[in-house]
Design a protein around this motif. Sequence first.
Motif, PDB file in Angstrom:
ATOM      1  N   THR A 167       0.842  -1.196   0.000  1.00  0.00           N
ATOM      2  CA  THR A 167       0.000   0.000   0.000  1.00  0.00           C
ATOM      3  C   THR A 167       0.874   1.242   0.000  1.00  0.00           C
ATOM      4  O   THR A 167       0.645   2.194  -0.764  1.00  0.00           O
ATOM      5  N   GLY A 168       1.882   1.252   0.875  1.00  0.00           N
ATOM      6  CA  GLY A 168       2.797   2.390   0.923  1.00  0.00           C
ATOM      7  C   GLY A 168       3.480   2.641  -0.407  1.00  0.00           C
ATOM      8  O   GLY A 168       3.720   3.800  -0.790  1.00  0.00           O
ATOM      9  N   MET A 169       3.766   1.583  -1.147  1.00  0.00           N
ATOM     10  CA  MET A 169       4.436   1.743  -2.435  1.00  0.00           C
ATOM     11  C   MET A 169       3.497   2.258  -3.518  1.00  0.00           C
ATOM     12  O   MET A 169       3.955   2.642  -4.603  1.00  0.00           O
ATOM     13  N   THR A 170       2.188   2.276  -3.257  1.00  0.00           N
ATOM     14  CA  THR A 170       1.257   2.972  -4.154  1.00  0.00           C
ATOM     15  C   THR A 170       1.002   4.402  -3.697  1.00  0.00           C
ATOM     16  O   THR A 170       0.449   5.199  -4.459  1.00  0.00           O
ATOM     17  N   MET A 171       1.386   4.731  -2.460  1.00  0.00           N
ATOM     18  CA  MET A 171       1.177   6.072  -1.919  1.00  0.00           C
ATOM     19  C   MET A 171       2.259   7.045  -2.370  1.00  0.00           C
ATOM     20  O   MET A 171       2.008   8.244  -2.501  1.00  0.00           O
ATOM     21  N   VAL A 172       3.475   6.548  -2.589  1.00  0.00           N
ATOM     22  CA  VAL A 172       4.606   7.416  -2.925  1.00  0.00           C
ATOM     23  C   VAL A 172       4.509   7.880  -4.372  1.00  0.00           C
ATOM     24  O   VAL A 172       3.659   7.423  -5.144  1.00  0.00           O
ATOM     25  N   GLY A 173       5.397   8.783  -4.751  1.00  0.00           N
ATOM     26  CA  GLY A 173       5.372   9.334  -6.097  1.00  0.00           C
ATOM     27  C   GLY A 173       6.368   8.668  -7.039  1.00  0.00           C
ATOM     28  O   GLY A 173       7.141   7.799  -6.648  1.00  0.00           O
ATOM     29  N   GLY A 174       6.323   9.080  -8.297  1.00  0.00           N
ATOM     30  CA  GLY A 174       7.318   8.668  -9.277  1.00  0.00           C
ATOM     31  C   GLY A 174       6.928   7.502 -10.154  1.00  0.00           C
ATOM     32  O   GLY A 174       7.571   7.273 -11.186  1.00  0.00           O
ATOM     33  N   TRP A 175       5.898   6.751  -9.784  1.00  0.00           N
ATOM     34  CA  TRP A 175       5.528   5.577 -10.584  1.00  0.00           C
ATOM     35  C   TRP A 175       4.305   5.819 -11.457  1.00  0.00           C
ATOM     36  O   TRP A 175       4.080   5.078 -12.429  1.00  0.00           O
ATOM     37  N   ARG A 216      18.766  -2.252  -1.819  1.00  0.00           N
ATOM     38  CA  ARG A 216      17.448  -2.619  -2.371  1.00  0.00           C
ATOM     39  C   ARG A 216      16.356  -2.419  -1.338  1.00  0.00           C
ATOM     40  O   ARG A 216      15.249  -1.976  -1.662  1.00  0.00           O
ATOM     41  N   ALA A 217      16.637  -2.754  -0.078  1.00  0.00           N
ATOM     42  CA  ALA A 217      15.642  -2.542   0.970  1.00  0.00           C
ATOM     43  C   ALA A 217      15.270  -1.069   1.076  1.00  0.00           C
ATOM     44  O   ALA A 217      14.096  -0.710   1.203  1.00  0.00           O
ATOM     45  N   ALA A 218      16.270  -0.186   1.014  1.00  0.00           N
ATOM     46  CA  ALA A 218      15.995   1.253   1.081  1.00  0.00           C
ATOM     47  C   ALA A 218      15.184   1.713  -0.120  1.00  0.00           C
ATOM     48  O   ALA A 218      14.258   2.524   0.011  1.00  0.00           O
ATOM     49  N   ALA A 219      15.516   1.194  -1.302  1.00  0.00           N
ATOM     50  CA  ALA A 219      14.812   1.593  -2.521  1.00  0.00           C
ATOM     51  C   ALA A 219      13.372   1.114  -2.543  1.00  0.00           C
ATOM     52  O   ALA A 219      12.568   1.620  -3.332  1.00  0.00           O
ATOM     53  N   LEU A 220      13.045   0.162  -1.686  1.00  0.00           N
ATOM     54  CA  LEU A 220      11.688  -0.385  -1.610  1.00  0.00           C
ATOM     55  C   LEU A 220      10.974   0.040  -0.327  1.00  0.00           C
ATOM     56  O   LEU A 220       9.972  -0.571   0.050  1.00  0.00           O
ATOM     57  N   SER A 221      11.453   1.090   0.311  1.00  0.00           N
ATOM     58  CA  SER A 221      10.910   1.540   1.592  1.00  0.00           C
ATOM     59  C   SER A 221      10.086   2.809   1.402  1.00  0.00           C
ATOM     60  O   SER A 221      10.645   3.869   1.099  1.00  0.00           O
ATOM     61  N   PRO A 222       8.764   2.752   1.593  1.00  0.00           N
ATOM     62  CA  PRO A 222       7.943   3.957   1.418  1.00  0.00           C
ATOM     63  C   PRO A 222       8.393   5.125   2.281  1.00  0.00           C
ATOM     64  O   PRO A 222       8.275   6.287   1.862  1.00  0.00           O
ATOM     65  N   ALA A 223       8.924   4.852   3.457  1.00  0.00           N
ATOM     66  CA  ALA A 223       9.352   5.938   4.345  1.00  0.00           C
ATOM     67  C   ALA A 223      10.553   6.691   3.800  1.00  0.00           C
ATOM     68  O   ALA A 223      10.850   7.798   4.266  1.00  0.00           O
ATOM     69  N   LEU A 224      11.257   6.120   2.814  1.00  0.00           N
ATOM     70  CA  LEU A 224      12.476   6.729   2.287  1.00  0.00           C
ATOM     71  C   LEU A 224      12.306   7.248   0.867  1.00  0.00           C
ATOM     72  O   LEU A 224      13.269   7.761   0.293  1.00  0.00           O
ATOM     73  N   LEU A 225      11.112   7.117   0.310  1.00  0.00           N
ATOM     74  CA  LEU A 225      10.892   7.489  -1.086  1.00  0.00           C
ATOM     75  C   LEU A 225      10.183   8.829  -1.194  1.00  0.00           C
ATOM     76  O   LEU A 225       9.405   9.199  -0.312  1.00  0.00           O
ATOM     77  N   PRO A 226      10.430   9.569  -2.281  1.00  0.00           N
ATOM     78  CA  PRO A 226       9.778  10.861  -2.458  1.00  0.00           C
ATOM     79  C   PRO A 226       8.258  10.721  -2.539  1.00  0.00           C
ATOM     80  O   PRO A 226       7.743   9.777  -3.139  1.00  0.00           O
TER      81      PRO A 226
END
Length: 295
Positions: A167-175, A216-226
């Motif tokens: 869910t968090g990975m659909t909340m962030v931007g860029g995709w 990779r873990a950081a790149a897949l972390s909603p808390a760390l993404l724009p």
Amino acid sequence: MRVETVDLDDWPGRGLSDEELDVAYNVRRKAGPELFERHMGRYRAESARAVDGLPGHPGIVYDEASGERLDVWGAGGPDLRPAFVFLHGGYWMALSRHESSFMARALHGQGVATVVPDYTLAPEATLEEIVRQVRAAVAWVHRHGRGHGLDPDRIVVGGSSAGGHLTGMTMVGGWQAPLGLPEDVVKAAMPFSGLFDLRPLTRVYVNQVVGLDLPRAAALSPALLPAPRRCPAVIAVAEHDGAGFLAQSRRFAPHWDAAGPLVVPDRDHFDVVLDLADPGSAVFRALLALIGPRH
């Protein structure tokens, strides 16, 4: 996926031993085998009851590349309905859409449709591929939802545990733009017991299957993404959840500018999300508030 500048070696819980991290994140062990199986049985039984006789469109292929399918429940009638897209948990390596529609009947009664996608489980799929698939499911609802009674302009995403992460990975931007979607395609979100910073999991048993390293873990972390646009969200977690999940929700809610988190009393990691099947529960009311007026 671009990661904001972070110190990969500075993450919550880094100073804990491997055993302490396992205690914090191994919620199946915390529940014990008997209670865990009881919860899984409830997922299956309540999902079957919820969709029995409910109007729907099961088994739609939403992603040609993977062949993965989703079910649409509770749509129909003359008006398009808001769509609640629910992403199941299971640490990305278990469960399916068939155990994950337990809220469909209760939402149908409130004028809301439920969309439950499958995604390819790890280790058959990488976590990057799983994220791609759930975003493709959201894209399918936006592009094809009208033909199945869904309002493409009223998509709310939720999920439990690993589904909370997704869910968090659909909340962030860029995709959104690369898929031809508006930035606000996800109007609101409700992750349950989510994982928003995956770096601790590089030292937890689940990593034997998902195989993440720190970058990779950081790149897949909603808390760390724009996140240039922060959609309305309720960050829910159980009072008796794993310590790691409680800590992640407590950190992510203020990061997202959300009130909360909503800590649900007398619930654990597995049964908190079942409250979505109860119209009288606090989480059900919170979800309806996120969705807004249905008519």
